[in-house]
Design a protein around this motif. Structure first.
Motif, PDB file in Angstrom:
ATOM      1  N   ALA A  33       3.643 -33.331  14.225  1.00 12.15           N
ATOM      2  CA  ALA A  33       4.055 -33.557  12.837  1.00 12.15           C
ATOM      3  C   ALA A  33       3.395 -34.815  12.281  1.00 12.15           C
ATOM      4  O   ALA A  33       2.951 -34.845  11.130  1.00 12.15           O
ATOM      5  N   THR A  34       3.310 -35.856  13.106  1.00 17.81           N
ATOM      6  CA  THR A  34       2.668 -37.103  12.684  1.00 17.81           C
ATOM      7  C   THR A  34       1.184 -36.878  12.396  1.00 17.81           C
ATOM      8  O   THR A  34       0.645 -37.378  11.397  1.00 17.81           O
ATOM      9  N   LYS A  35       0.509 -36.114  13.254  1.00 15.37           N
ATOM     10  CA  LYS A  35      -0.919 -35.833  13.066  1.00 15.37           C
ATOM     11  C   LYS A  35      -1.150 -35.047  11.771  1.00 15.37           C
ATOM     12  O   LYS A  35      -2.099 -35.310  11.026  1.00 15.37           O
ATOM     13  N   VAL A  36      -0.286 -34.073  11.512  1.00 14.47           N
ATOM     14  CA  VAL A  36      -0.447 -33.229  10.325  1.00 14.47           C
ATOM     15  C   VAL A  36      -0.291 -34.043   9.042  1.00 14.47           C
ATOM     16  O   VAL A  36      -1.128 -33.960   8.123  1.00 14.47           O
ATOM     17  N   ILE A  37       0.765 -34.840   8.960  1.00 16.64           N
ATOM     18  CA  ILE A  37       0.995 -35.627   7.748  1.00 16.64           C
ATOM     19  C   ILE A  37      -0.082 -36.703   7.591  1.00 16.64           C
ATOM     20  O   ILE A  37      -0.525 -36.993   6.472  1.00 16.64           O
ATOM     21  N   SER A  38      -0.533 -37.271   8.700  1.00 16.59           N
ATOM     22  CA  SER A  38      -1.625 -38.251   8.648  1.00 16.59           C
ATOM     23  C   SER A  38      -2.887 -37.616   8.081  1.00 16.59           C
ATOM     24  O   SER A  38      -3.615 -38.236   7.294  1.00 16.59           O
ATOM     25  N   LYS A  39      -3.154 -36.375   8.477  1.00 17.67           N
ATOM     26  CA  LYS A  39      -4.331 -35.659   7.972  1.00 17.67           C
ATOM     27  C   LYS A  39      -4.215 -35.432   6.467  1.00 17.67           C
ATOM     28  O   LYS A  39      -5.199 -35.582   5.727  1.00 17.67           O
ATOM     29  N   ALA A  40      -3.032 -35.086   6.003  1.00 22.08           N
ATOM     30  CA  ALA A  40      -2.812 -34.870   4.568  1.00 22.08           C
ATOM     31  C   ALA A  40      -3.045 -36.166   3.788  1.00 22.08           C
ATOM     32  O   ALA A  40      -3.646 -36.158   2.711  1.00 22.08           O
ATOM     33  N   ILE A  41      -2.581 -37.287   4.324  1.00 22.56           N
ATOM     34  CA  ILE A  41      -2.802 -38.584   3.677  1.00 22.56           C
ATOM     35  C   ILE A  41      -4.288 -38.891   3.630  1.00 22.56           C
ATOM     36  O   ILE A  41      -4.820 -39.368   2.625  1.00 22.56           O
ATOM     37  N   GLU A  42      -4.999 -38.596   4.723  1.00 19.10           N
ATOM     38  CA  GLU A  42      -6.450 -38.830   4.788  1.00 19.10           C
ATOM     39  C   GLU A  42      -7.183 -38.023   3.707  1.00 19.10           C
ATOM     40  O   GLU A  42      -8.083 -38.539   3.033  1.00 19.10           O
ATOM     41  N   ILE A  43      -6.798 -36.767   3.539  1.00 19.53           N
ATOM     42  CA  ILE A  43      -7.424 -35.924   2.513  1.00 19.53           C
ATOM     43  C   ILE A  43      -7.170 -36.503   1.125  1.00 19.53           C
ATOM     44  O   ILE A  43      -8.076 -36.584   0.286  1.00 19.53           O
ATOM     45  N   ALA A  44      -5.932 -36.909   0.862  1.00 21.29           N
ATOM     46  CA  ALA A  44      -5.589 -37.471  -0.448  1.00 21.29           C
ATOM     47  C   ALA A  44      -6.404 -38.730  -0.729  1.00 21.29           C
ATOM     48  O   ALA A  44      -6.926 -38.917  -1.831  1.00 21.29           O
ATOM     49  N   VAL A  45      -6.541 -39.603   0.269  1.00 21.83           N
ATOM     50  CA  VAL A  45      -7.299 -40.852   0.096  1.00 21.83           C
ATOM     51  C   VAL A  45      -8.767 -40.542  -0.179  1.00 21.83           C
ATOM     52  O   VAL A  45      -9.391 -41.128  -1.069  1.00 21.83           O
ATOM     53  N   ASN A  46      -9.332 -39.601   0.577  1.00 21.08           N
ATOM     54  CA  ASN A  46     -10.739 -39.242   0.397  1.00 21.08           C
ATOM     55  C   ASN A  46     -11.011 -38.635  -0.979  1.00 21.08           C
ATOM     56  O   ASN A  46     -12.127 -38.725  -1.502  1.00 21.08           O
TER      57      ASN A  46
END
Length: 338
Positions: free
Chosen positions: A203-216
């Motif tokens: 769950a942590t990896k998934v939400i971290s990935k979503a944050i990364e996409i938003a930042v990019n």
């Protein structure tokens, strides 16, 4: 994903129609119609935190929205262009889905927090009853179970806290602002929803990935992150591996489609060239026929090679390089030898 809201509504602020973007929209030709469609879209996206998903019923999202809202497709298309130009709308994951930036701030709702509290208390009550019954039947066994349960709860609490702290740090270190209040609860709820389908590490990896996409993509709004994770959850993508597998397949399919398109274009070009060559060959044969009829010679390349005025190679090269009027020009040359 566990239902977070039971009822949704759009709250129109007093300054909604005096907002510069809305005033500019209404001053456009057909602006009042566009404003009504925009309000319909806000209502439509209220229960999805601002995201309107493309289902494939139309050829694109504009046509599908027109069908969905019973509006003219050209009006919808013009409105989408305006919203995107003014950054009031984005495309999550760079696909046909659209995200309305204003929806989260305008949405009112009744959350499922009370339901969670009741379920938590019910589980506590059941655990106490189970523990009490166990103690009656076997005191020693009850103590061992109680100790084991306490250790398990401690480990689970520690894992939850580490996951929560990691996501909070990612938000605060990437320009999303301080975490607290509703955002803090949203983080906990989102972690729990994905952890229920996998575990807290995933769950942590998934939400971290979503944050990364938003930042990019230059969008540091928490609502944008939740739009991405909700899309994944609805598609049953509960782990980072499954998300990356889907993305890799999409890239591969896109590359294959582009290669197939290029191959088709090359085949079409080759067919056109072949057709043109056949047409030139036909013109060449006509020129030979004219020579035969006018001078009584047999139509052979040898004849043309012996004719100083019109050699075989010159005729063929002119035909291949010429346009549709080439044959007529050569016919005039033949006529001049009469």
């Amino acid at each position: 994903m566990a239902e977070e809201k039971n009822y949704f509504w759009i709250k129109i602020r007093q300054d909604f129609f005096t907002d510069p973007y809305i005033k500019l929209l209404r001053r456009m030709a057909g602006g009042d119609t566009y404003t009504i469609i925009y309000l319909e879209m806000l209502v439509k996206s209220a229960d999805t935190n601002g995201t309107i998903y493309f289902q494939g019923a139309g050829s694109d999202i504009a046509e599908e929205l027109a069908l969905m809202l019973n509006e003219n497709v050209e009006d919808v298309r013009a409105l989408l262009a305006y919203l995107e130009a003014k950054k009031l709308m984005t495309h999550p994951d760079l696909n046909e889905d659209i995200y309305l930036v204003a929806t989260p701030d305008l949405t009112g709702s009744e959350t499922g927090s009370a339901r969670r509290v009741r379920e938590f208390r019910k589980r506590q009550k059941e655990q106490k009853a189970l523990q009490s019954n166990t103690e009656v039947t076997n005191s020693n066994n009850s103590k061992r179970q109680s100790k084991s349960k306490n250790i398990e709860i401690e480990l689970e609490t520690d894992t939850k806290q580490k996951s929560y702290s990691h996501i909070v740090s990612m938000f605060e270190n990437n320009g999303f602002g301080s975490v607290g209040g509703i955002l803090s609860q949203n983080i906990s709820d989102e972690l729990k929803d994905f952890a229920d389908e996998s575990n807290y590490s995933e769950a942590t990896k998934v939400i971290s990935k979503a944050i990364e996409i938003a930042v990019n993509q230059g969008n540091n709004r928490p609502a944008y992150v939740w739009g991405i994770t909700k899309n994944w959850y609805q598609r049953k993508l509960f782990t980072l591996a499954s998300i990356e597998a889907v993305e890799n397949k999409r890239k591969k399919d896109t590359a294959t489609s582009e290669a197939r398109k290029q191959s088709d274009e090359e085949k079409q070009q080759a067919a056109q060239e072949k057709e043109l060559l056949a047409k030139r060959q036909e013109q060449y044969e006509k020129v030979l026929s004219i020579y035969s009829e006018k001078f009584g010679f047999v139509r052979t390349p040898v004849f043309l090679q012996d004719t100083p005025d019109l050699k075989n190679n010159d005729v063929w090269e002119l035909l291949v390089a010429g346009d549709d009027e080439t044959y007529e020009r050569l016919k005039q040359v033949v006529d001049s030898h009469e």
